[in-house]
Design a protein around this motif. Sequence first.
Motif: not given
Length: 282
Positions: A96-112
């Motif tokens: 898995k290379v990217l992950v992010g939680d949804f906040s409203g309509q958007r999820a900010t993704l990162n590899s960290e």
Amino acid sequence: MAIGIFTTSCSNDDDNNGPSTSNLTLNLQGLEPLGADYVYEGWIIVNGAPVSTGTFSDVTSAQVFEVNSDMLNSATRFVLSIEPSVDPDPAPADTKVLVGDFSGQRATLNSEGIVADFSSASGTYILATPTDADMTNEASGVWFLDNSSGSPATGLNLPTLSAGWQYEGWVVFDGTPVSTGTFIDPAMADNNAATSPYKGTSGNGPGYPGEDYVMGSVAGVTFPTDLKGRTVVISVEPWPDNSPAPFALKPLAHMVPANAADHTAITMGTGPVVSVSGTATR
């Protein structure tokens, strides 16, 4: 590499012979194309379970997927994985290379948050050719160790990777990256220590990642050679690996100085790509 933005919209309604669907739009930065037998696959996490949003291989433009509206609206997280293009397993791969939680309509993704955080990574290497008995070609080998104390010690300060990833060392010869071997633990020899086609016949070298380029040739360069002026890189690779080329994540890199002395500790610098990122918009 930034990928352009598409507008989110909805399609199909409950009166149109099926459940309502909505668009999920991915805008990604820093990813590179995979090998021919692998694809990227998106997943939304709904009630703790992964739901595929579709696969893609084009990283030069935004990706838009029609997803069940109820599931998309209920999703709490987005995950991007690397999958075989012919995949018998419906579940996400470990890689898995990217992950992010949804906040409203958007999820900010990162590899960290899902590969590793390389913000504190550092490295040291030496030039030496311990796998042969010739002391005249010491600038033709690179070993990721630190001997500044008088005794060999681990040269790479790297975080533990998540499942599905491994490290790989490289030397770039006239634009062609040539692997020094893959490894998980920088305090141990790499996976090709005993089988490298380039090493000498006097042994496998120290118990750290590295390579002697003392036999054979590559990219028009006949070994042994001189690594001064070449670039040394540590990359992070999917496992299983999708391509013989380095993956996008390269947390450490360094051009070997023209005046580098062999058997002397040399400090690496930050690599060209320490993280990849993006957004998922619903």
